[in-house]
Design an enzyme around this catalytic site. Sequence first.
Site, PDB file in Angstrom:
ATOM      1  N   LYS A   1      62.602 -13.085  98.581  1.00 53.77           N
ATOM      2  CA  LYS A   1      62.327 -13.864  97.371  1.00 53.77           C
ATOM      3  C   LYS A   1      63.583 -14.548  96.839  1.00 53.77           C
ATOM      4  O   LYS A   1      63.540 -15.702  96.411  1.00 53.77           O
ATOM      5  CB  LYS A   1      61.731 -12.968  96.287  1.00 53.77           C
ATOM      6  CG  LYS A   1      60.294 -12.560  96.534  1.00 53.77           C
ATOM      7  CD  LYS A   1      59.756 -11.792  95.330  1.00 53.77           C
ATOM      8  CE  LYS A   1      58.273 -11.512  95.482  1.00 53.77           C
ATOM      9  NZ  LYS A   1      57.703 -10.875  94.275  1.00 53.77           N
TER      10      LYS A   1
ATOM     11  N   ASP B   1      58.013  -6.830  88.699  1.00 50.00           N
ATOM     12  CA  ASP B   1      57.469  -5.488  88.478  1.00 50.00           C
ATOM     13  C   ASP B   1      57.670  -4.547  89.649  1.00 50.00           C
ATOM     14  O   ASP B   1      57.605  -3.336  89.475  1.00 50.00           O
ATOM     15  CB  ASP B   1      55.960  -5.579  88.204  1.00 50.00           C
ATOM     16  CG  ASP B   1      55.178  -5.789  89.495  1.00 50.00           C
ATOM     17  OD1 ASP B   1      54.509  -4.849  89.948  1.00 50.00           O
ATOM     18  OD2 ASP B   1      55.268  -6.881  90.080  1.00 50.00           O
TER      19      ASP B   1
ATOM     20  N   ASP C   1      57.723 -13.180  89.493  1.00 49.43           N
ATOM     21  CA  ASP C   1      56.724 -12.643  90.411  1.00 49.43           C
ATOM     22  C   ASP C   1      55.327 -12.964  89.864  1.00 49.43           C
ATOM     23  O   ASP C   1      55.172 -13.348  88.699  1.00 49.43           O
ATOM     24  CB  ASP C   1      56.944 -11.125  90.515  1.00 49.43           C
ATOM     25  CG  ASP C   1      55.880 -10.450  91.352  1.00 49.43           C
ATOM     26  OD1 ASP C   1      55.600 -10.925  92.464  1.00 49.43           O
ATOM     27  OD2 ASP C   1      55.317  -9.437  90.878  1.00 49.43           O
TER      28      ASP C   1
END
Length: 223
Positions: A142, A164, A7
Site C-alpha cells: 500500500k 484498521d 484504507d
Amino acid sequence: MWIVASDFDRTISDEKDAFRVREEVRDKINEFSKYWGFFVVTGRERRFMEALAPGLKPTGWVLENGCLILAGDREILNVPPGWFSLRQRVITELKGRGIKFSSGEAILYLSDVLEDDLPRIDGVNFERNRNDVMVLPSGIDKGSGLLRALKEMGLNGTIIAVGDGENDASLFRVAQFRVAVKNAVDPLKSMADLVLDREDGLGVVKLLDMILSGDFLKNVKVH
C-alpha cells in the site's frame, strides 16, 4: 497540502453495512477532495469498489494493495516486469496443493490458509490481513503504491494515513501522520499518532472535519 490516504474495509466502510459506503461518508470525502488530496488505498479489486462505493470521487485510487492505480483517466499497473509469469507459477503451485484462490487484475486472494501451506517463490510476497492473504510482487504494498500514485499525479504534501488492519502498516510507514480508527487492531493502534474515538467511516468523517477546521494538529502526538 494535506493528503489523506485511507484504507477501505473497516475504515471507510463498515462491516455492518456489508462494506457499502454510507452516504454521509461518501459526501464528506467528496467535499474534502475539492480542497485537499484523498486517496482510497485498499486491497480490494476495482469491481468491488464500483459496487460498494458508487458516487465516491476521491483524488485517486490505489487498489489491489498497491498493484493497480487509478489516477484521473489513467490506469497504472504497478508491478515489475515478469510479474504475470511469476503469478502463473504461484497459481500452478496453489492448484497442486488444493488451495482455493481468486484472481484480481494483478494479484491473487486467498482465505483461511495456513502459513505452512503457502509456497515459497522468490519475488512473491504473501501479505496477511486478518483472515485473508494477498499474493503480491515483492516490494509492492500500500505504501509504495501510494507513493507511485502521488508521483504519477505530480502531487506533494503531508501524508495522513488512516487504517484498521495489519496491511495498513506499510501505509503508515510512508506517512508523516498515522491515524487508526477505533476498531483498528491493537498493533496498528500502537503505531498511531492518533486513535479516533469513532469506528469505520464515522471515524474518517471526524478526521476530515478535524483537518478542514484546522484542529488536526492539536490532537496528534508530538514526536
